[in-house]
Enzyme design. Structure first.
Site, PDB file in Angstrom:
ATOM      1  CD  GLU A  63      -2.799   0.967   2.540  1.00 25.09           C
ATOM      2  OE1 GLU A  63      -3.761   1.734   2.608  1.00 25.09           O
ATOM      3  OE2 GLU A  63      -2.554   0.094   3.398  1.00 25.09           O
ATOM      4  CE  LYS A 106      -7.407   1.638   2.885  1.00 26.79           C
ATOM      5  NZ  LYS A 106      -6.203   1.890   3.732  1.00 26.79           N
ATOM      6  CB  CYS A 127      -5.134  -1.918   3.375  1.00 33.15           C
ATOM      7  SG  CYS A 127      -4.523  -2.244   5.054  1.00 33.15           S
TER       8      CYS A 127
END
Length: 571
Positions: free
Chosen positions: A50, A119, A156
């Site tokens: 990430e 994200k 994530c």
């Protein structure tokens, strides 16, 4: 059904690396080196972690336009590298778009960017505050076609919540999920990650590869331990913890309607080759986290060496061992600063510890500076009773000497207070709290003892220190004392550490009420006194050096209590 022209084998390299926040050029160079390594191993695709190009977490750097431009430029340059016919890449980077500034990944192959993904679920709890600097992706974007294989790429937190992102990707045709992560360490975190991924595999029916960052970033430790869970819910591969590595895993498509592995009678991908590393037990894991955190803080911030006060007590001894293990004996200067209350045992124990570790050891008596302070204050203090003020002058004289050594030689001061002391304010501002970084800040006293015993019988991988007993047994066995007055021990003013630590863990980690803690068998007066000490020491903790996060709730990023606070449970 899958296109019969699509490949049946995909070799995915997981790059578990240690980036530095803000070092965009250095992170790009590291990514290029990892891709070249993966190419030599025959990889088709390299999965990075990430926000790798900018480092994670970048915090308010994301608000700086020049930083965002540097990251996007690096992403484009790295994408261009894939024109050489080698592996494609999935790499994290912040991207500013019309919809906002996003925590993003790019997928690149054949010299161009194939796709961007943003994200969606931004964490805003504990150590995370991504909603402060990022905007969530506007919608779930479908799988990316990479050389005929449809890859779902949640980022994530997208797999940690119950927002259905993995299931939606599966419904959109994804064949395998690749997840770049920046998941910080705390004790037992590997098992937590495994359970999170298994839950998502159950929901979506797809194998999931979990790539996690490595390295220390201020208080956070990223421990790696990347892994995959197959569609049969078993561990497909497990990479090492606390070690930088690039591992190539081989995935094979199962086209058969029957007779497939693990009783899976549908088409899908199975990992046929990958590492299966052993995850360390808790004492080893905690010790290695502290060691990695200290090493990266010192090295990434450009300090050549460190200095600490070696008192002959357990806390400074384990910090000395961590410093030698992390940096090497030649980069630690240990200083004993005796006063009239320093015992012969402490003098011997400190010297024995320094000798066992092989580090430089100096003795700088503090009698003259302390007496000088006392003489200077004689008139002001006339008619008052001697007590904690005079005791703290000793600690502050030591802190001043350590800071002078730091200023003169450029050494970072390692501060050595444990979590038990920091919780109840058993530390002196501008004295033993002086320092740049504290490797044991999030370890309770009994955990310090446990890790000291463990280190005396083990040398952790990557440690630069010696084997054998590096913390003399007398340091572990004797009653702890600040030695600021005659025959002083910590237990004069604090409950026994096993009692204190249990009460503190109840109050800090578990946010339990006084009645609940008393029900565990603790004395009510002791519990209420510890709670009071915990609250009134908040102002000290705000001024403390950063230190390695080991527990679920450390002081600072995780636990943010007001300094001015009159609340007491039941009173």
């Amino acid at each position: 059904m899958t296109d019969n022209t699509a490949p049946d084998i995909l070799r995915i390299a997981v790059a578990q690396l240690n980036p530095t926040v803000g070092d965009v050029a250095g992170n790009l160079a590291k990514a290029r080196e990892a891709r070249a390594d993966a190419a030599r191993q025959g990889a088709d695709l390299v999965l990075f972690t990430e926000l790798f190009l900018g480092g994670y977490p970048p915090e308010d750097l994301v608000l700086k336009p020049a930083f965002l431009k540097a990251c996007e430029r690096a992403a484009k340059d790295f994408s261009g590298d894939t024109a050489d016919g080698g592996p494609g890449v999935i790499i994290g980077t912040p991207l500013k778009r019309k919809s906002g500034t996003h925590n993003s990944i790019i997928v690149a192959d054949g010299g161009k960017i194939l796709a961007e993904r943003y994200k969606l679920d931004l964490p805003n709890y504990g150590e995370f505050d991504e909603k402060r600097v990022f905007q969530a992706g506007p919608e779930i974007q479908g799988p990316v076609n990479f050389r005929g294989v449809r890859l779902g790429i949640p980022i994530c937190e997208d797999i940690w919540g119950d927002v259905g992102i993995c299931e939606t990707l599966a419904e959109s045709g994804a064949e395998i999920l690749l997840v770049p992560n920046g998941s910080p360490y705390y004790r037992g975190k590997v098992d937590v990650r495994h359970q999170i991924v298994i839950r998502q595999v159950i929901e979506c029916g797809l194998p999931i590869i979990y790539a996690n960052q490595l390295g220390g970033q201020d208080e956070l430790i990223f421990d790696g331990a990347s892994f995959a869970i197959g569609s049969d819910k078993t561990l497909a591969f497990q990479m090492s913890q606390f070690e930088e590595t690039v591992n190539v895993t081989t995935w094979k498509r199962n086209r058969a309607a029957a007779g497939s592995q693990n009783g899976n009678h549908s088409e899908g991908w199975v990992c046929s080759e990958g590492p299966m590393s052993k995850i360390p037990e808790k004492e080893e894991a905690d010790y290695r986290a502290c060691m990695l955190g200290l090493r990266d803080y010192v090295n990434k911030n450009g300090f050549k060496n460190v200095v600490l006060g070696l008192s002959g007590g357990i806390d400074s001894a384990i910090c000395a061992a961590l410093a030698v293990d992390a940096l090497g004996e030649e980069r630690l200067r240990a200083v004993m600063m005796p006063y009239r209350y320093t015992s012969k045992d402490s003098l011997k124990d400190a010297e024995d510890c320094a000798r066992a570790l092989g580090c430089r050891y100096d003795i700088v008596p503090i009698f003259e500076p302390v007496e000088g302070f006392l003489h200077t204050l004689t008139q002001l203090f006339e008619g008052t009773k001697e007590g904690i003020t005079e005791e703290n002058l000793q600690s502050r004289a030591r802190g001043t000497i350590l800071m002078a050594i730091s200023n003169k030689f450029g050494s970072m001061v390692v501060t050595t207070g444990n979590k038990s002391e920091m919780s109840v304010g058993y530390a002196t501002l501008y004295g033993d709290m002086n320092g740049g970084f504290n490797p044991i800040k999030d370890l309770y006293k009994m955990q310090v003892y446990a890790l000291s015993r463990w280190r005396n019988t083990h040398v952790p991988p990557g440690a630069l220190g010696p084997s054998g007993e590096v913390i003399p047994s007398n340091i572990i066995d004797k009653a702890p004392s600040a030695e600021l007055r005659e025959n002083q021990t910590d237990q004069d003013s604090l409950p026994p550490y096993p009692v204190l630590d249990d009460i503190l863990e109840c109050l800090v980690e578990n946010e339990m009420g006084v009645d609940e803690i008393v029900a565990r068998g603790h004395d009510r007066a002791t519990v209420t006194r510890v709670e009071h000490l915990l609250y009134i020491a908040e102002y000290k903790r705000r001024q403390a050096a950063p230190g390695v996060k080991i527990t679920k709730k450390n002081f600072g990023r995780d636990r943010r209590y007001p300094i001015t606070n009159r609340f007491r449970d039941g009173g």
